[in-house]
Design a protein around this motif. Structure first.
Motif, PDB file in Angstrom:
ATOM      1  N   LEU A 118       0.831  -1.210   0.000  1.00  0.00           N
ATOM      2  CA  LEU A 118       0.000   0.000   0.000  1.00  0.00           C
ATOM      3  C   LEU A 118       0.859   1.250   0.000  1.00  0.00           C
ATOM      4  O   LEU A 118       0.514   2.253  -0.617  1.00  0.00           O
ATOM      5  N   THR A 143      -4.267   1.745  -2.936  1.00  0.00           N
ATOM      6  CA  THR A 143      -5.280   0.692  -3.072  1.00  0.00           C
ATOM      7  C   THR A 143      -5.853   0.604  -4.475  1.00  0.00           C
ATOM      8  O   THR A 143      -6.641  -0.292  -4.746  1.00  0.00           O
ATOM      9  N   ILE A 179      -5.538  -2.762  -6.336  1.00  0.00           N
ATOM     10  CA  ILE A 179      -6.338  -3.826  -5.709  1.00  0.00           C
ATOM     11  C   ILE A 179      -7.794  -3.677  -6.116  1.00  0.00           C
ATOM     12  O   ILE A 179      -8.442  -4.647  -6.539  1.00  0.00           O
ATOM     13  N   ILE A 180      -8.312  -2.435  -6.017  1.00  0.00           N
ATOM     14  CA  ILE A 180      -9.723  -2.219  -6.353  1.00  0.00           C
ATOM     15  C   ILE A 180      -9.970  -2.498  -7.833  1.00  0.00           C
ATOM     16  O   ILE A 180     -10.969  -3.117  -8.205  1.00  0.00           O
ATOM     17  N   ASP A 231      -6.108  -6.789   2.408  1.00  0.00           N
ATOM     18  CA  ASP A 231      -5.424  -7.375   1.243  1.00  0.00           C
ATOM     19  C   ASP A 231      -6.332  -7.360   0.023  1.00  0.00           C
ATOM     20  O   ASP A 231      -5.872  -7.192  -1.100  1.00  0.00           O
ATOM     21  N   GLU A 232      -7.653  -7.567   0.254  1.00  0.00           N
ATOM     22  CA  GLU A 232      -8.553  -7.624  -0.898  1.00  0.00           C
ATOM     23  C   GLU A 232      -9.397  -6.381  -1.027  1.00  0.00           C
ATOM     24  O   GLU A 232      -9.906  -6.090  -2.109  1.00  0.00           O
ATOM     25  N   ALA A 233      -9.598  -5.645   0.077  1.00  0.00           N
ATOM     26  CA  ALA A 233     -10.327  -4.378   0.066  1.00  0.00           C
ATOM     27  C   ALA A 233     -11.719  -4.518  -0.533  1.00  0.00           C
ATOM     28  O   ALA A 233     -12.133  -3.744  -1.378  1.00  0.00           O
ATOM     29  N   GLN A 276     -14.054  -1.571   0.181  1.00  0.00           N
ATOM     30  CA  GLN A 276     -13.839  -0.376  -0.630  1.00  0.00           C
ATOM     31  C   GLN A 276     -14.491  -0.515  -1.989  1.00  0.00           C
ATOM     32  O   GLN A 276     -15.016   0.448  -2.549  1.00  0.00           O
ATOM     33  N   VAL A 277     -14.486  -1.752  -2.545  1.00  0.00           N
ATOM     34  CA  VAL A 277     -15.161  -1.967  -3.829  1.00  0.00           C
ATOM     35  C   VAL A 277     -16.653  -1.672  -3.690  1.00  0.00           C
ATOM     36  O   VAL A 277     -17.255  -0.993  -4.526  1.00  0.00           O
TER      37      VAL A 277
END
Lengths: 192, 103
Positions: A139, A144, A147-148, B57-59, B62-63
């Motif tokens: 990070l 992020t 990842i998103i 780690d996968e968030a 947030q998605v």
């Protein structure tokens, strides 16, 4: 470091609560919209404290700019000067609102603190785990956003596509609904 | 003082209750839409908090917050379009004037 984090959190939280109350209780609707913008900006500060940099920037772009412009433009179409009298509802509804909000708050706190018994900073009702060292390093290097992006185009690709169709429908629908009815206007001019 | 999940949850509870309060208390339709935005913002903070303290780690949270943002934009656009259409009919933005469904 942790004290500084806590200080920033307290500052942002205070600004959020005060400006959200201002957005509701301001008499002038423009003042309440400005107050709403302050709320949105401080919420993006909270997102930064939560390691969500992409969300913070999206919050500013979508909420603090886009939605505010929509609100202000619709205000130009609709509000007149004597709408300031529309401040609060009549007494029964106002009392009902305070009762409902207070009850909801007590219920939420009841659940968060596990029947008012658990006051740890990480409540036992929720499974929490600290992020791995490798994740934090990643990070720090790239944020992020990768990842998103990976999640959006692999695991959540179906909701993503449905969302794009929804947005298309909303654009068309909003244009059709807000358009002035030309037939009606012609009829009015004929009768006049 | 250390910053934990419960602080964010309390902040979200307060913000959500302010949103509910504004939803019921206001007579101006624009203010009701503002309250809905405050509600959606509170939910977004909640998602981001659980993403931070659960699975960074996968968030996933947030998605979902991104999805909520897109839906909030859609909702406000449609709501304001309906508001303008209603205003052309009634020439008022007082919620108490929209009572034609009441018999």
């Amino acid at each position: 470091m942790e004290v500084l984090q806590f200080l920033f959190f307290g500052m942002f939280a205070l600004v959020i609560v005060i400006s959200a109350l201002g957005a509701i209780f301001c008499r002038n609707i423009i003042h309440s919209i400005v107050s709403l913008v302050i709320t949105f900006l401080s919420v993006s500060g909270i997102f930064i404290l939560l390691n969500a940099d992409f969300l913070a920037i999206s919050q500013i772009i979508i909420y603090a700019v886009g939605i505010t412009i929509l609100l202000v433009f619709s205000l130009m179409f609709t509000t007149t000067k004597d709408d300031n009298k529309l401040w609060l509802a009549f007494a029964p509804r106002t009392i009902l609102a305070f009762v409902v909000a207070g009850t909801l708050f007590i219920l939420l706190m009841f659940n968060i603190t596990n029947k008012f018994t658990d006051f740890n900073i990480n409540p036992k009702s929720f499974i929490t785990k600290a992020p791995k060292e490798s994740t934090i390093e990643l990070l720090k290097k790239q944020g992020t956003t990768p990842i998103i992006g990976k999640q959006l185009l692999t695991k959540y690709v179906l909701p993503f596509e449905i969302l794009s169709i929804l947005l298309l429908g909303v654009i068309i629908g909003a244009a059709v609904i807000a358009k002035k009815d030309t037939n009606e206007k012609n009829r009015a001019s004929e009768s006049a | 003082m250390e910053l934990g999940l419960v602080h964010y949850l309390i902040l979200v509870a307060i913000l959500f209750c302010i949103g509910i309060l504004g939803l019921i208390i206001s007579r101006n339709i624009v203010k009701i839409l503002i309250s809905i935005e405050i509600l959606l913002n509170a939910v977004n903070i909640n998602f981001a908090a659980f993403a931070n303290f659960g699975d960074l780690d996968e968030a996933k949270g947030q998605v979902f917050a991104i999805f909520i943002m897109a839906i909030a934009a859609a909702e406000i656009a449609l709501g304001l379009a309906i508001l303008i259409a209603c205003y052309n009919n009634r020439h008022s933005i007082d919620i108490e004037d929209y009572t034609s469904l009441k018999s």
